[in-house]
Design a protein around this motif. Structure first.
Motif, PDB file in Angstrom:
ATOM      1  N   TRP A 190      32.736  40.727  36.122  1.00 49.98           N
ATOM      2  CA  TRP A 190      32.484  39.705  37.143  1.00 49.98           C
ATOM      3  C   TRP A 190      33.516  38.626  36.955  1.00 49.98           C
ATOM      4  O   TRP A 190      33.456  37.833  36.027  1.00 49.98           O
ATOM      5  CB  TRP A 190      31.053  39.166  37.002  1.00 49.98           C
ATOM      6  N   GLU A 191      34.519  38.652  37.813  1.00 52.89           N
ATOM      7  CA  GLU A 191      35.605  37.697  37.660  1.00 52.89           C
ATOM      8  C   GLU A 191      35.341  36.524  38.569  1.00 52.89           C
ATOM      9  O   GLU A 191      35.883  36.399  39.657  1.00 52.89           O
ATOM     10  CB  GLU A 191      36.932  38.382  37.957  1.00 52.89           C
ATOM     11  N   MET A 197      39.086  32.873  45.886  1.00 50.67           N
ATOM     12  CA  MET A 197      39.179  33.483  47.213  1.00 50.67           C
ATOM     13  C   MET A 197      38.189  32.838  48.179  1.00 50.67           C
ATOM     14  O   MET A 197      38.505  32.580  49.331  1.00 50.67           O
ATOM     15  CB  MET A 197      38.879  34.990  47.118  1.00 50.67           C
ATOM     16  N   VAL A 198      36.991  32.579  47.660  1.00 44.16           N
ATOM     17  CA  VAL A 198      36.007  31.924  48.518  1.00 44.16           C
ATOM     18  C   VAL A 198      36.527  30.569  48.954  1.00 44.16           C
ATOM     19  O   VAL A 198      36.472  30.214  50.143  1.00 44.16           O
ATOM     20  CB  VAL A 198      34.662  31.781  47.771  1.00 44.16           C
ATOM     21  N   THR A 205      38.346  34.227  39.922  1.00 43.74           N
ATOM     22  CA  THR A 205      39.170  34.810  40.983  1.00 43.74           C
ATOM     23  C   THR A 205      38.416  34.820  42.300  1.00 43.74           C
ATOM     24  O   THR A 205      38.924  34.400  43.341  1.00 43.74           O
ATOM     25  CB  THR A 205      39.535  36.265  40.627  1.00 43.74           C
ATOM     26  N   VAL A 206      37.187  35.304  42.210  1.00 42.90           N
ATOM     27  CA  VAL A 206      36.394  35.391  43.430  1.00 42.90           C
ATOM     28  C   VAL A 206      36.190  34.005  44.029  1.00 42.90           C
ATOM     29  O   VAL A 206      36.339  33.793  45.226  1.00 42.90           O
ATOM     30  CB  VAL A 206      35.050  36.072  43.122  1.00 42.90           C
TER      31      VAL A 206
END
Lengths: 308, 421, 136, 151, 623
Positions: free
Chosen positions: E506-507, E514-515, E510-511
């Motif tokens: 679960w990165e 992006m969000v 990074t996520v």
């Protein structure tokens, strides 16, 4: 930077929306053919999208404006993220952007939740009704989906990594090859149907009952984004099924064709179910998932324990 | 406690083609009460009729409702013939019955389609409407128009059915039968449709009697009434057929009744054609010179139930009072019974189940068109008429010309389609 | 012709406003969706909410009570919006224009882009009208 | 099932004093001119005992009085029985039939709206149709409102 | 400053501050508040300092040097020395840090929130004393010392519930009785341990749960912990407390401090003091998941939003119990992390509820609606908290729940019965999360979305003292979620739970990036691209004018669910309080006393018969 590329271009936003758009055209065309109609042209989803972009966006005076406007953005983001997380292992892109089964499961919930929040934020009473149905439906199918998910984790030997699951299936045959796999396929497809809000589970945006329900107040850009998220989900959900049950995608030689066929076959199946059933009521859908689908899933889990 | 909450259905709701506002008072998802607001469709037809001659009234009553555009003239003709003491020639009776029964077929198919649409089963919608198209073709062959046929006049009908058309009619009906059967089986055997319709929106026999409901709505609840048999008119006493009755009173029973009636109608038409073939072509009307003073009540069994017309004449050339009671007027009121206690989803279906036609319900105060006073023979004439009016009113010449050419284009298209089939 | 214009024409979503009509035009309009005519091949679909609409299809004469509703609906639709008046009643008031509740033909209330006369217009007429409008 | 003549005799016998006139138009069309006081009893008799079905009522302003014709149908014989009652214009009131059958609800509201007749003991005596179609208090079916209409 | 001194500060300073505040007259409310805030701030600073120290055992026995070495008192002190041991290990310091944080944040909020009508007597005094004793309880190594602090916390809890009305008084009574009873049971448990001959120091206690007595001791102690934390079936005081106490005190006690303490003790019990056997693990897991499901199912049908939050406070405990019961480092880390996260968003939610209640004076969801227009800051915070508690990535609730899920899956590789049933735990835990989401949709939309009543138009949402705590907590929610894997878990959690390796990926950073990018992009599109094309219009009501009675009230969303056959029965039973241990016990006591009073009817012959019957029975037994 690579991540930005993954997210926005490939296999993220751009790729997903184009592919999802085509799949959604395929679905509409097939529906039309089933009904002895000609159906829309191939680029129809894109026409719709561009048109909606250019249209005026109306916000209801009762709405919580910022949330209403941002909800579709969240929907697209969630859909895109789940798409990226599914396809990164498929394309063998190594580092930087990964997530496991649980993460994907949660991310796939995000578009639905965004619609619900957007609908509630729109301040329209009929949207409220739609949102209430959608969330009840969500409660209904989520449990079956979780059971399926758990069964898959069990079959994969307590791993949640997408990559490992695909690898295992490619070495030892797809999960659907076993009895429990076949059983799992049924509730999973029903959940996909419900997640896509297709008949028989389209009670949240039932046009003939509540005039569009959760999407009632969406217009212009908000609607365009909501549609975009739907297109992407049209790609994501069948791909998810393929990854967890049908042996995943393989991108070498003839396998590309097989992978494509799997995808199209699943969409075909979804479309067929959609066109041969009437809509269920909330209570009926809940009962359907809570009793029948869960029963099947539990039996499948027991079989999986037995190694079948 | 908060005030009662309302789920509005309508006025411009995809559930209904016509505007009508139903307020469903709800407790959770359960409907506890229903209230309606009408008047969106009020055109004042009864009042218009008082300024029309007896002949012209036909064109207005035809436009009370597009779907029952035979039943209203039918009942009106019955009423007028009662005042004028006229007996219609047999051939006219047959033609009237044929048109009336064709209308029943098309209307029931339409309902099946729409009901499918309402429960989200679009395939049923598309299929039912596809099989309805040949019926409309038949109308085009017989009357020259797909809707609003202008077939009736006092003492007879306006147009004869020619010998050469008989076989076409029979062929099309023969083609329709297996398809309707297939559709019926698809609907009646579908377990999910059973789930959605069985035991939902039940009207008991007593409810029907209280609300004085008519037509398939009543027959589905075990009340055996059918004006075609009870108060015979036209050719119905001359042919063999039976009244379809079901006992359950739920939505499913209504669907079954309507489906079976389609087959009865087909059989009636076939018998009529047989009889017409046997008899020689004869008169299709009796001339009625003038209408005496008096009053007459005429009835006809529309697809939705009994249509009742009450005409009062004072000896002049126009009705003094023309009362129209469409079936939906009494059937729609039964929602108070059938919706309450259902979930919203089922209630909306129950709304659709009586095949409501608000156009009929709200015609009341009558209106008749002065501009169409002259003899309008068919829809094409009306098209031309309205084009001219459009031009007159809009003064937009180019547009009208555009529409002219469009009509041409349509004609060629129809032909193209015909040849393709 | 820009991209957006092109797409707009390729994807017209209809919202159906039935005034005080006799139902015929409404039924014939629905007929356009069905297999024989199938407007979806032009990208047209019938939508349930006016917020999604590109085309407001008005059929039937307009009575006093509809009038304000028609205006509201027109305002609530996102622009650009096309308005089609269907049928003799929609174009002029037709047979009901003399009624005591008549409130004027559609174009006396909102601007109309296309008139499709007929009582009722055949589905072919409807299609032809739309095609004309798009080629304008 | 009884013959029309028998039926008329029965009605006459029962309401002899108050039946003003009787018309038989056809074998199955009967019209009674009834006194206002007795019509409710007659309607009850028709509906409850002879199992007639209420079709509709026609209201009309015939210049001198308001005339209401109640149409009943016997579905066994196809007989239509019309009960005609005249109501004086200065006191347009009549007993409501809603206590007998629900079906009278709408038509009575409609007549109330169009002609201004008040139905006594009606549970919900408000207008049915128009809403905004004409002004409050205007009864479009009265002769005077008709004449007031533009030609 | 030595660790010992810092430790003294975090315990003594708040208590002292509380004592001083007693002396200030009631009318100087703000002075009291500001002083309390200052003390809380200093306390926070010391907590941070303490957190930076390394683990050691500390004797807080002061004054040993002052007494002559030969005095007889020395022997007593030597006795007391072992009693006064404090253990400044990772877990304790972590809890102290968060106690300090919440004390400060909620103190600031209370200053803005409380107004005279709802102000409990000596609020700030009890508030600070609670903080001090909590720190004491967390640090105590000797069980008896721990029980001492713990018991006093029950009293302060009682003092903090007492508000202005009789309902809060009865809630206070219920709380006090439940907590008091559980404390009694705990003492019984300690007695059992003593009886068994184990040392009473937590750090050196390691009891194998082989036979009945250690298990009984464990159960006695765990009941105390469960009651404090509010786990099923000892939860019933939490919803009552939440509904009737002032929101600031709900945010302080059941939402944050009691969770921290209760879970702290559970952590000690499960992973340090006792070695759980397979069956106890199984039972604890059952308690965990049933707490999750029952709490959230009850929350689903509530109409009072504070009560709804109260039930969620119960439900979330289930995750932590589950995590600790797993016993693996991953599970412990998950439970611990979830405890912190839960404390953050749950107290945040109570702050939100407090604001809503204060501005509108209403408790019922159906009386409210549309407040987002007048309370944007609170609304934003509420959205963050709600999504966090529902476990939507990338917020903190997801991160910790995800750890627990990982833990369960890893746990499933083991051999025991509980291990083999991992699917049940996993599915129910994840399903609880979906249900949480559902009830927070109700909470959010019922209060903040929809039609705004005219009475509420004048509400202002700009009071710094009230807004700042909410924003701070919301920011913490985001930070703890986004940087979970990169920063929070390695820096804070691992030191306590021990090293572990993830099974999933679960990165979050990074996520989240992006969000964030897509949100920015979305905003850009709105601002640049369609900004001019946005129009505000009345809601589309199918052509009619909007009627505010129209629509589907959010409060009734789940009526369909509560009316399904099986659940209807359960909800009916819950309504009649069959699951409320307090009511059940009360009923039992009343029943018994009724029976006794029936026996004591005062008629001599009857007594005689009883006595003779008793004698006969005794004779029989003797023979």
């Amino acid at each position: 930077m690579a991540q930005v590329f993954y997210f926005f271009i490939f296999p993220g936003l751009l790729f997903a929306s184009v592919a999802g758009g085509f799949l959604s055209w395929f679905d509409r065309k097939l529906t039309a053919r089933l009904q002895f109609r000609v159906g829309p042209p191939m680029l129809q989803p894109f026409y719709d999208f561009v048109k909606l972009l250019a249209k005026e966006t109306i916000v209801s005076s009762e709405a919580a404006k910022s949330l209403f406007l941002m909800a579709p953005v969240f929907a697209v983001t969630g859909a895109c993220l789940s798409c990226v997380l599914i396809f990164i292992p498929v394309f063998g892109i190594g580092n930087g952007f990964q997530g496991d089964l649980i993460v994907i499961f949660y991310l796939m919930m995000v578009p639905t939740i965004s619609y619900i929040i957007g609908a509630l934020a729109s301040g329209n009473p009929l949207s409220n009704l739609g949102a209430s149905r959608e969330i009840k439906l969500l409660i209904g199918y989520e449990f079956s989906m979780l059971l399926v998910l758990a069964a898959i984790i069990l079959k994969a030997g307590n791993t949640v990594s997408i990559h490992d699951i695909i690898l295992l299936q490619q070495q030892e045959g797809a999960f659907i090859g076993s009895l429990s796999g076949v059983l799992l396929f049924i509730p999973l497809m029903m959940c996909v149907q419900a997640k896509l809000a297709f008949v028989p589970f389209d009670l949240a945006d039932a046009e003939t009952e509540i005039a569009g329900g959760i999407f009632l107040e969406f217009s212009g850009l908000t609607l365009a984004l909501a549609k975009l998220a739907k297109y992407i989900m049209m790609l994501v959900l069948p791909s998810f099924v393929i990854v967890v049950l049908l042996g995943g995608f393989r991108l070498d030689g003839i396998h590309i064709l097989w992978s494509l066929l799997k995808l199209i076959g699943l969409v075909l199946l979804i479309t067929l179910v959609r066109n041969t059933n009437p809509r269920l009521t909330v209570g009926q859908s809940l009962r359907f998932f809570f009793i029948w689908m869960n029963l099947i899933a539990v039996v499948a889990i027991l079989l999986a324990y037995a190694g079948l | 406690m908060p005030e009662k909450t309302i789920i509005p259905v309508g006025p411009y709701h995809p559930l209904q083609e016509e505007p009508e506002l139903f307020k469903l008072y709800c407790d959770g998802e359960i409907v506890t009460d229903i209230e309606w607001e009408t008047g969106y469709n009020h055109r004042g037809i009864e009042k218009i009729n008082e300024s029309k001659t007896f002949e012209q009234v036909f064109f207005v009553v035809e436009r009370i409702c597009g779907i029952c555009s035979t039943s209203h003239p039918f009942a009106y003709a019955n009423a007028m013939e009662e005042i004028a003491h006229v007996t219609v020639p047999d051939r006219a009776k047959y033609i009237r019955s044929i048109v009336g029964e064709l209308e029943r077929i098309h209307s029931h198919l339409l309902w099946v389609g729409l009901a499918g649409h309402f429960i989200g089963y679009n395939t049923v919608f598309m299929w039912a409407w596809k099989y309805r198209e040949p019926v409309l073709d038949l109308f085009e062959i017989i009357t020259g128009n797909r809707n609003s046929y202008a077939m009736f006049k006092i003492g007879g009908v306006r147009r004869d059915i020619e010998e050469k058309d008989f076989s076409t009619i029979l062929t099309i009906l023969d083609g329709l039968k297996p398809k309707a059967e297939m559709l019926m089986n698809a609907v009646i055997d579908d377990p999910v449709i059973h789930m959605r319709t069985k035991g939902k929106g039940i009207l008991t026999r007593q409810d029907i009697i209280d609300f004085c409901a008519v037509g398939p709505t009543a027959r589905a609840s075990g009340v055996d009434i059918d004006i075609r048999r009870d108060d015979p008119y036209a050719a119905y006493p001359l042919v063999n057929w039976k009244v379809i009755v079901a006992a359950e009173g739920d939505i499913f029973a209504k669907a079954v009744v309507r489906f079976l009636e389609i087959f009865e109608s087909i059989s009636i038409i076939e018998q009529c054609i047989e009889k017409m073939r046997k008899e020689k072509p004869g008169d299709i009307e009796v001339k009625v010179k003038n209408i005496p003073e008096g009053d007459g009540s005429g009835r006809a069994e529309a697809p939705r139930g009994e249509v009742f017309h009450y005409v009062k004449s004072d000896g002049s050339n126009a009705p003094v009072r023309h009362k129209i009671r469409a079936p939906s007027y009494v059937n729609v009121a039964t929602f108070k019974k059938s919706c309450v206690g259902q979930t919203i989803t089922d209630a909306t279906l129950a709304l659709a189940a009586v095949d409501p036609c608000y156009c009929c319900t709200e015609r009341m105060a009558s209106v008749y068109d002065a501009r169409t006073r002259n003899k309008i023979l068919d829809g094409t004439g009306l098209i031309r008429m309205s084009q001219e009016q459009t031009r007159l009113i809009q003064g937009r010449k180019s547009k009208v010309e555009g529409q002219r050419s469009k009509v041409e284009g349509r004609r060629s298209k129809v032909e193209g389609r015909r040849s393709k089939e | 012709m820009g991209l957006t214009d092109y797409c707009f024409k390729k994807s017209l979503w209809l919202f159906h406003f039935a005034g005080a009509s006799c139902n015929n035009c409404d039924i014939e309009l629905l007929d356009c969706l069905t297999p024989r005519y199938d407007v979806e091949r032009f990208g047209m679909v019938l939508v349930g909410s006016v917020r999604h609409a590109d085309v407001l299809v008005v059929s039937g004469s307009i009575n006093q009570k509809c009038r304000s509703r028609l205006l509201t609906i027109y305002e609530q639709a996102p622009k650009p919006l096309l308005v089609i008046a269907v049928g003799a009643c929609g174009c002029t008031g037709g047979i009901f224009a003399e009624g005591n509740t008549f409130a004027g033909p559609v174009d006396s209330i909102i601007p109309v882009d296309l008139y499709i006369p007929g009582c009722p217009p055949k589905p072919e007429a409807f299609l032809a009208g739309i095609v004309k409008l798009l080629n304008k | 099932m009884m013959e029309t003549n028998e039926f008329i005799e029965l009605m006459k016998f029962k309401y002899k004093l108050n039946v003003i006139r009787t018309y038989i138009r056809y074998k199955n069309r009967v019209l009674f001119d009834l006194n206002k006081d007795v019509f409710f009893k007659a309607a009850t008799f028709l509906y409850k005992e002879l199992n007639f079905r209420f079709i509709i009522a026609t209201g009309r302003d015939n210049d001198k009085t308001y005339e209401i014709v109640y149409h009943f149908s016997n579905d066994q014989t196809g007989l239509i029985t019309n009960l005609r009652i005249n109501i004086p214009k200065n006191k347009p009131e009549i007993e409501s039939l809603t206590s007998l059958f629900v079906a009278a609800d709408w038509i009575e509201r409609e007549m109330h709206e169009l002609l201004g007749i008040t139905f006594l003991n009606h549970p919900n005596m408000k207008s049915l149709l128009s809403g905004e179609n004409w002004k409050e208090g205007v009864h479009p079916y009265k002769l005077e409102s008709r004449q007031a209409k533009k030609p | 400053m030595s660790t010992q001194n810092v430790l003294h500060m975090v315990i003594i300073l708040p208590v002292l501050a509380g004592m001083v505040l007693f002396l200030i007259p009631r009318q100087y409310f703000y002075t009291k508040g500001i002083l309390a805030c200052l003390a809380a701030l200093i306390n926070l600073v010391f907590s941070v300092l303490l957190f930076g120290r390394s683990s050691e055992m500390i004797n807080i026995c002061v004054g040993k040097e002052l007494i002559p070495a030969t005095s007889a008192l020395q022997a007593v002190i030597a006795q007391a020395e072992s009693f006064m041991m404090m253990n400044s290990d990772g877990l304790g310091r972590l809890i102290v840090l968060f106690v300090g944080l919440f004390t400060f944040v909620i103190c600031v909020y209370s200053l803005g929130y409380l107004f005279s009508r709802t102000r409990p007597k000596h609020y700030f005094s009890w508030f600070m004393i609670t903080a001090g004793f909590s720190n004491g309880a967390v640090m105590a190594d000797h069980v008896l010392l721990f029980i001492f602090f713990w018991g006093i916390l029950g009293l302060t809890l009682y003092k903090l519930v007492r508000g202005h009305n009789s309902l809060s008084a009865s809630a206070a009574k219920k709380t006090f009785i439940l907590i008091g009873a559980s404390d009694g049971i705990m003492i019984l448990g300690v007695a059992l341990i003593w009886h068994l001959g184990y040392p009473l120091s937590m750090s050196s206690m390691s009891i194998t749960t082989g036979n009945a007595l250690p298990v009984a001791a464990f159960i006695c102690l765990v009941i105390g912990a469960f009651t404090k934390a509010g786990a099923f079936p000892f939860h019933s005081w939490v919803p009552d407390y939440a509904s009737y106490a002032p929101a600031s005190s709900s945010a302080f006690m059941p939402a944050s401090l009691d969770k921290l303490l209760g879970i702290y003790f559970i952590a000690r019990l499960f992973n340090q003091m006792f070695i759980l056997n397979e069956w106890i693990t199984l039972v604890m897991l059952i308690v965990g998941v049933s707490t999750i499901i029952i709490g959230v199912m009850m929350a689903l049908v509530q109409h009072n939003y504070k009560r709804l939050l109260g039930y969620h406070a119960v439900s979330q405990v289930g995750y932590m119990v589950t995590g600790f019961a797993l016993g693996t480092p991953l599970g412990i880390a998950g439970g611990l992390f979830h405890m912190l996260n839960n404390a953050i968003y749950k107290s945040g939610l109570f702050l939100v509820a407090g604001r809503v209640e204060r501005h509108t004076g209403r408790n019922m969801i159906e009386d409210l609606g549309g407040l987002s227009k007048v309370m944007p800051v609170t609304f934003f915070a509420a959205v963050v908290f709600s999504l966090a508690i529902a476990g939507i990535p990338p917020l903190n609730g997801f991160a910790s729940k995800w750890l627990i899920y990982q833990g369960i899956i890893e746990f499933g590789k083991g051999e025991g019965v509980a291990n083999q049933l991992w699917i049940v735990w996993l599915v129910l835990a994840m399903f609880g999360s979906a249900l949480t989401l559902a009830s927070f949709v109700k909470f959010l939309s019922g209060i903040f979305l929809g039609h705004l009543k005219d009475v509420y138009l004048t509400i202002k949402d700009n009071r710094f003292l009230l807004c700042a705590p909410q924003i701070l907590l919301a920011a913490l929610c985001i930070v703890f979620g986004v940087f979970a894997a990169e920063w929070v878990i390695p820096k804070i959690i691992v030191s306590v739970s021990g090293e572990f390796s993830y099974t999933g990926v679960w990165e979050s950073a990074t996520v989240s990036l992006m969000v964030a990018l897509s949100i920015i992009l979305g905003l850009l599109i709105y601002v640049l691209f369609v900004g001019k094309k946005v129009r505000i219009d009345k809601p589309f009501m199918l052509g009619e004018q909007a009627d505010h009675r129209a629509g589907f009230p959010v409060a009734e969303f789940y009526k369909t669910i509560s009316e399904t056959p099986f659940l209807r029965f359960m909800y009916k039973a819950a309504e009649k309080k069959y699951f409320d241990i307090y009511e059940v016990a009360r009923g039992a006591v009343l029943g018994v006393s009724k029976g006794l009073s029936w026996l004591h009817q005062g008629i001599l012959p009857v007594y005689m018969i009883w006595i003779i019957a008793g004698l006969l029975i005794m004779l029989l037994i003797v023979m």
